[in-house]
Scaffold this active site. Structure first.
Site, PDB file in Angstrom:
ATOM      1  N   GLY A 135      33.029  31.475  35.800  1.00 31.84           N
ATOM      2  CA  GLY A 135      34.437  31.311  35.411  1.00 31.84           C
ATOM      3  C   GLY A 135      34.725  31.674  33.970  1.00 31.84           C
ATOM      4  N   GLY A 193      35.102  34.920  32.902  1.00 33.69           N
ATOM      5  CA  GLY A 193      35.750  36.235  32.798  1.00 33.69           C
ATOM      6  C   GLY A 193      34.774  37.365  33.077  1.00 33.69           C
ATOM      7  N   LEU A 194      33.627  37.028  33.680  1.00 33.37           N
ATOM      8  CA  LEU A 194      32.613  38.046  33.975  1.00 33.37           C
ATOM      9  C   LEU A 194      32.574  38.382  35.468  1.00 33.37           C
ATOM     10  CD1 LEU A 194      29.798  36.677  31.635  1.00 33.37           C
ATOM     11  CD2 LEU A 194      31.297  38.631  31.214  1.00 33.37           C
ATOM     12  N   SER A 237      33.646  34.990  40.296  1.00 35.01           N
ATOM     13  CA  SER A 237      34.273  34.596  41.570  1.00 35.01           C
ATOM     14  C   SER A 237      34.180  35.759  42.560  1.00 35.01           C
ATOM     15  CB  SER A 237      35.714  34.140  41.367  1.00 35.01           C
ATOM     16  OG  SER A 237      36.452  35.132  40.706  1.00 35.01           O
ATOM     17  N   ASP A 260      37.686  43.430  40.552  1.00 39.71           N
ATOM     18  CA  ASP A 260      36.431  42.676  40.453  1.00 39.71           C
ATOM     19  C   ASP A 260      35.596  42.781  41.724  1.00 39.71           C
ATOM     20  OD1 ASP A 260      37.474  41.950  38.049  1.00 39.71           O
ATOM     21  OD2 ASP A 260      37.258  39.791  38.331  1.00 39.71           O
TER      22      ASP A 260
HETATM   23  O1  PMV Z   1      38.638  36.694  34.664  1.00 39.07           O
HETATM   24  P1  PMV Z   1      38.092  37.656  35.694  1.00 39.07           P
HETATM   25  O2  PMV Z   1      36.687  38.076  35.458  1.00 39.07           O
HETATM   26  O3  PMV Z   1      38.300  37.138  37.102  1.00 39.07           O
HETATM   27  O4  PMV Z   1      38.982  39.006  35.560  1.00 39.07           O
HETATM   28  C1  PMV Z   1      40.364  38.989  35.816  1.00 39.07           C
HETATM   29  C2  PMV Z   1      40.980  40.358  35.662  1.00 39.07           C
HETATM   30  C3  PMV Z   1      42.520  40.387  35.800  1.00 39.07           C
HETATM   31  O5  PMV Z   1      42.907  41.746  35.645  1.00 39.07           O
HETATM   32  C4  PMV Z   1      43.184  39.568  34.722  1.00 39.07           C
HETATM   33  C5  PMV Z   1      42.981  39.872  37.170  1.00 39.07           C
HETATM   34  C6  PMV Z   1      42.689  40.786  38.345  1.00 39.07           C
HETATM   35  O6  PMV Z   1      42.798  40.307  39.480  1.00 39.07           O
HETATM   36  O7  PMV Z   1      42.425  41.993  38.147  1.00 39.07           O
END
Ligand code: PMV
Length: 335
Positions: free
Chosen positions: A112, A114-115, A118, A161
């Site tokens: 969780g 930002g990598l 999920s 992702d």
């Molecule tokens: O925070 P992460 O690793 O789930 O990345 C999110 C990326 C966004 O562009 C903000 C959302 C998305 O669904 O692309």
């Protein structure tokens, strides 16, 4: 197959997060840290999840209104479990079969932050469970199901992702309606990256919703910023392919400034991002949803030790990473 282990990589968004949600292109790379999901069919109908190995960034201590507050990342682990459950549910619906399964999850990276953990959890679970059931889904099918999982848990999500967790490598990616466009990029030099993360104040879902509300309130301004992020991504594509790391760095800084304008950075994230530049990074930016969490800094190889050590002065959570080209992978443990 009764016992299977599947793994999928984490990722860094080099360019274009948030704008990608609105159809603009992003450039994303898979990294050398993975999530592993062991799946074993059960005799009963139950879904058992053992996620005690999910590594979290631990206990967070903060001071607010003169009071010390202590929180843990337990909630984030629970949220990762939400993706596991949904992945099983949607895969069962897609295949028209449902069987009990025990799942064991292990992560080599913070969850969780930002990598893309999920997405990696969702993709690895879909691959492991479908293989256990005797199906061999194509990468397209896995990525598409993964996107459905993210949309249904988060409300809004781009296919970025889940695509990178499935295919790996460096991808330029965008989508129109339900059509996903993925262009593999051949980056002509190594990308020495340092990832740092700080405590997350908001989830990706919160930040995506925040950008949506800002866009509803100030459509012209926000559309302009999103469009500029998209243009930054397209310029970055050229210099990445040429291997012009200095220009890649400049464009990362521009991208961070535009994300800041959207309000998705934070004081702590900016501290890390600017410290990296002072320590000789060619460029640095937040990566992923923002609201705290991860940032990346690009450097020349001979500066990587200095950069890493200086970043450790502002956050203990710093690691070097490289692009790793392997997407989702399945290994059969036994019949
Ligand atoms: O925070 P992460 O690793 O789930 O990345 C999110 C990326 C966004 O562009 C903000 C959302 C998305 O669904 O692309």
């Amino acid at each position: 197959m009764r016992r299977v282990v599947a793994s999928a990589p984490g990722k860094v968004t080099l360019f274009g997060e948030h704008a990608v949600v609105y159809g603009y292109p992003a450039i994303v790379a898979s990294i050398d840290k993975r999530i592993y999901v062991n799946a074993e069919l059960r005799e009963d109908e139950k879904i058992r999840i053992n996620a005690q190995d999910l590594r979290t960034s631990g206990v967070i201590v903060s001071i607010s209104n003169g009071e010390i507050q202590i929180t843990t990342d337990y909630g984030r682990t629970l949220s990762a479990i939400g993706y596991l459950n949904k992945a099983i549910e949607l895969t069962s619906e897609y295949l028209g079969v449902r069987k009990g399964v025990s799942l064991e999850v292990r992560s080599e990276m913070p969850v969780g932050a930002g990598l893309g953990t999920s997405a990696a959890v969702s993709v690895a679970t879909i691959a492991a469970y479908s293989t256990c059931l005797g199906y061999e889904l194509s990468k397209d099918e896995i990525a598409r199901l993964g996107w459905e999982v993210e949309k249904s848990v988060q409300g809004i999500a781009s296919p970025m992702d889940t695509s990178i967790a499935t295919f790996g490598g460096v991808l330029k990616i965008w989508f129109e309606g339900s059509t996903i466009y993925r262009v593999p990029l051949h980056v002509s030099s190594e990308l020495p990256l340092v990832v740092s993360y700080v405590e997350r104040e908001k989830s990706t879902r919160d930040m995506v919703m925040w950008v949506k509300s800002l866009k509803d309130k100030h459509p012209e301004l926000v559309n302009g910023i999103l469009e500029h992020i998209g243009r930054t991504t397209l310029e970055a594509e050229k210099v990445l392919v040429e291997g012009n790391l200095r220009e890649v760095g400049v464009l990362m800084n521009i991208n961070h400034g535009l994300l800041e304008a959207l309000g998705v950075s934070s004081r702590r994230l900016n501290e890390v991002v600017y410290t990296a530049r002072m320590a000789g990074a060619l460029g640095s930016k937040l990566t992923g949803g923002g609201g705290g969490g991860a940032s990346i800094a690009l450097t020349l190889p001979d500066n990587i030790d200095i950069l890493t050590n200086v970043l450790r002065l502002v956050t203990p959570h710093v690691f070097r990473t490289n692009i790793q080209y392997e997407g989702v992978k399945v290994n059969h443990l036994s019949d």
